[in-house]
Scaffold this active site. Structure first.
Site, PDB file in Angstrom:
ATOM      1  N   TYR A 237       0.915  -1.133   0.207  1.00  0.00           N
ATOM      2  CA  TYR A 237      -0.524   0.081   0.159  1.00  0.00           C
ATOM      3  C   TYR A 237       1.236   1.195   0.064  1.00  0.00           C
ATOM      4  O   TYR A 237       0.702   2.295  -0.936  1.00  0.00           O
ATOM      5  CB  TYR A 237      -0.820   0.477   1.015  1.00  0.00           C
ATOM      6  CG  TYR A 237      -1.684   1.395   1.367  1.00  0.00           C
ATOM      7  CD1 TYR A 237      -2.453   1.904   0.964  1.00  0.00           C
ATOM      8  CD2 TYR A 237      -1.731   1.971   2.851  1.00  0.00           C
ATOM      9  CE1 TYR A 237      -2.689   3.030   0.680  1.00  0.00           C
ATOM     10  CE2 TYR A 237      -2.350   3.518   2.827  1.00  0.00           C
ATOM     11  CZ  TYR A 237      -3.053   3.109   1.667  1.00  0.00           C
ATOM     12  OH  TYR A 237      -3.303   5.157   2.319  1.00  0.00           O
ATOM     13  N   LYS A 241       1.654   4.362  -2.873  1.00  0.00           N
ATOM     14  CA  LYS A 241       0.853   5.190  -2.967  1.00  0.00           C
ATOM     15  C   LYS A 241       2.248   6.104  -3.611  1.00  0.00           C
ATOM     16  O   LYS A 241       1.991   7.272  -3.659  1.00  0.00           O
ATOM     17  CB  LYS A 241       0.399   5.287  -1.500  1.00  0.00           C
ATOM     18  CG  LYS A 241      -1.076   4.451  -1.203  1.00  0.00           C
ATOM     19  CD  LYS A 241      -1.577   5.388  -2.146  1.00  0.00           C
ATOM     20  CE  LYS A 241      -2.564   6.846  -1.120  1.00  0.00           C
ATOM     21  NZ  LYS A 241      -3.531   6.962  -2.565  1.00  0.00           N
TER      22      LYS A 241
END
Length: 491
Positions: A237, A241
């Site tokens: 994640y 990002k």
């Protein structure tokens, strides 16, 4: 920095909200419609195959939520017509060029009319498949920036990231951008295009081997963790990002760009009412697991600061950042929106608050009986966790394995079930470990400058509050957040 009127800024604006069914996006949409009904248009981009599917998502996942009850009461019988007038649904997919918008007339309308683009689309699953996370969080960010550059009236692009792109770094985390190819551990060679090829090669290899969907999913999850850790990020994640931020910075061109990095987002503080929440967040899952008597120990440093920020404060910071950065000048400003610098709370505080709340208002189990909670065992190191797991689970598992062999696999089902549970817990602890022992404070000097400008020159400063100093954490958790998650998430 003179901000003027927030309501005047929103008046007659056309805003494209990408990822409109997400938690923050819904709160943003509700806030704008409630405080400034003269907004010209909210284009809501939803992942959907067609308009009919998008309408279904609008009614079931957005305006059908209790979040919109205040707006419904305000509009009365005109709510339906108001929504029809102000909202235009945009079926699409940000993992494709032009955001996957197939309706050419609608596409041209958006390019001609939109003043602000807000990208809230993301997968926030720490253990997501690498191909999925990369498509949404990394290349999706690039496609949004490319699209925003084509919008002829655009004033500002707002990209929502996360403060945890910082990985496991300790100390003071500054509001600095990531340059293309920058890594957290100094390992060179990070190239977004190479990552894309690695994903494609792995998928082709798995398909050629005839791997099942389950095997492909597991392999892609493992690949994400492997690639993230190669360059110093703890999970897929935050890695994807961070690469998304890199691409926005690389391709933004002459755009005025805002990157918002929230910390751990919690239920609403005040608006449209206190305590609205949606979706499973780590601290909430821990709280309810504890209330249900399922969480018997906690792994982490109780003296570590856990950085929390209510969702409505994040949304208000987004709106004020739009106002402050409305220009046709090329720029990129990063705002870390959290509480660790101004009003920190510790894991030990949360443990105490959970005990106090569920002692007074115990969870009622499926048999209708209250669950009595007590102080839980705290393990303050990974070594103590592994010792606990070895004594509590791994030794019994070894005994079961021997018995299973001796009794012709009679205990195969029990053995397999326990083995899967141990593997699951071990993997989850491995993924979340950096946040259980997190030892950093997020600097928010840009955000504080924004707050100062709002206090001195924003006409509706009280309406667009986002100062965590005003939060009494004891009152917030006991009377707002925990009752909210019990009601809206775990009811």
């Amino acid at each position: 920095m003179e901000l003027g009127s927030g309501l005047q800024f929103l008046d007659s604006k056309s805003i494209l909200v990408i990822g409109a069914a997400g938690f923050l996006a819904k709160i943003l949409v509700e806030k704008i419609l409630r405080v400034q009904p003269s907004v010209k248009k909210l284009y809501l981009l939803l992942r959907a195959a067609d308009h009919k599917s998008a309408v279904h998502r609008l009614h079931n996942e957005i305006i059908g939520k209790d979040l919109f009850r205040v707006l419904k009461e305000k509009c009365g019988k005109n709510f339906g017509s108001f929504i029809s007038e102000k909202i235009t649904l945009v079926p699409g997919d940000i993992s494709h060029e032009d955001l996957g918008i197939k309706d050419s007339t609608l596409l041209q309308e958006i390019l001609n009319e939109v003043d602000v683009v807000v990208n809230l689309a993301a997968t926030t699953n720490f253990d997501e498949r690498y191909d999925v996370s990369f498509g949404l969080n990394t290349f999706g960010a690039k496609f949004v920036a490319d699209f925003a550059k084509k919008c002829v009236k655009l004033k500002v692009l707002v990209h929502i990231s996360t403060a945890y792109v910082s990985g496991e770094r300790a100390g003071l985390i500054l509001e600095n951008p990531y340059s293309m190819g920058e890594t957290l551990n100094g390992v060179s060679g990070l190239d977004v295009d190479v990552e894309k090829k690695i994903i494609e090669q792995k998928l082709n290899e798995l398909r050629a081997q005839g791997a099942s969907d389950t095997e492909i999913s597991r392999a892609m999850k493992d690949l994400g963790i492997q690639r993230a850790r190669l360059y110093g990020w703890p999970n897929t994640y935050v890695f994807t990002k961070a690469m998304g931020e890199m691409l926005v910075g690389e391709v933004k061109g002459t755009l005025s760009t805002v990157v918002i990095r929230p910390t751990i987002i919690t239920s609403t503080f005040k608006e449209p009412f206190p305590g609205w929440a949606e979706g499973f967040r780590t601290i909430d899952s821990l709280a309810i697991g504890y209330a249900q008597g399922k969480l018997t120990f906690f792994l982490g440093d109780l003296d570590s600061v856990v950085d929390l920020i209510p969702a409505d404060m994040v949304v208000n910071a987004m709106i004020v950042a739009m106002i402050a950065n409305e220009s046709n000048q090329p720029s990129e400003t990063i705002y870390q929106v959290g509480s660790s610098m101004r009003n920190p709370v510790k894991y030990g505080d949360l443990q105490d608050l959970g005990y106090r709340y569920f002692s007074k208002k115990p969870w009622i189990n499926k048999n209708g009986k209250p669950v009595i909670v007590g102080k839980i065992r705290v393990m303050d190191s990974m070594a103590s966790f592994h010792r606990y797991m070895a004594l509590r689970y791994l030794l019994p598992l070894k005994g079961l394995e021997l018995a299973n062999t001796a009794f012709c696999h009679f205990f195969q089902g029990v053995y397999g079930d326990l083995s899967r549970k141990i593997n699951f817990v071990t993997r989850m602890v491995d993924i979340y470990r950096p946040y259980l022992f997190f030892d950093a404070i997020f600097d928010d000097i840009n955000t504080e400058k924004l707050r100062m400008a709002a206090r001195s020159s924003l006409e509706e400063n009280d309406m667009f509050y986002f100062d965590p100093k005003c939060i009494d954490w004891d009152d917030y958790f006991m009377n707002i957040h925990i009752p909210g998650i019990v009601k809206y998430i775990f009811k």
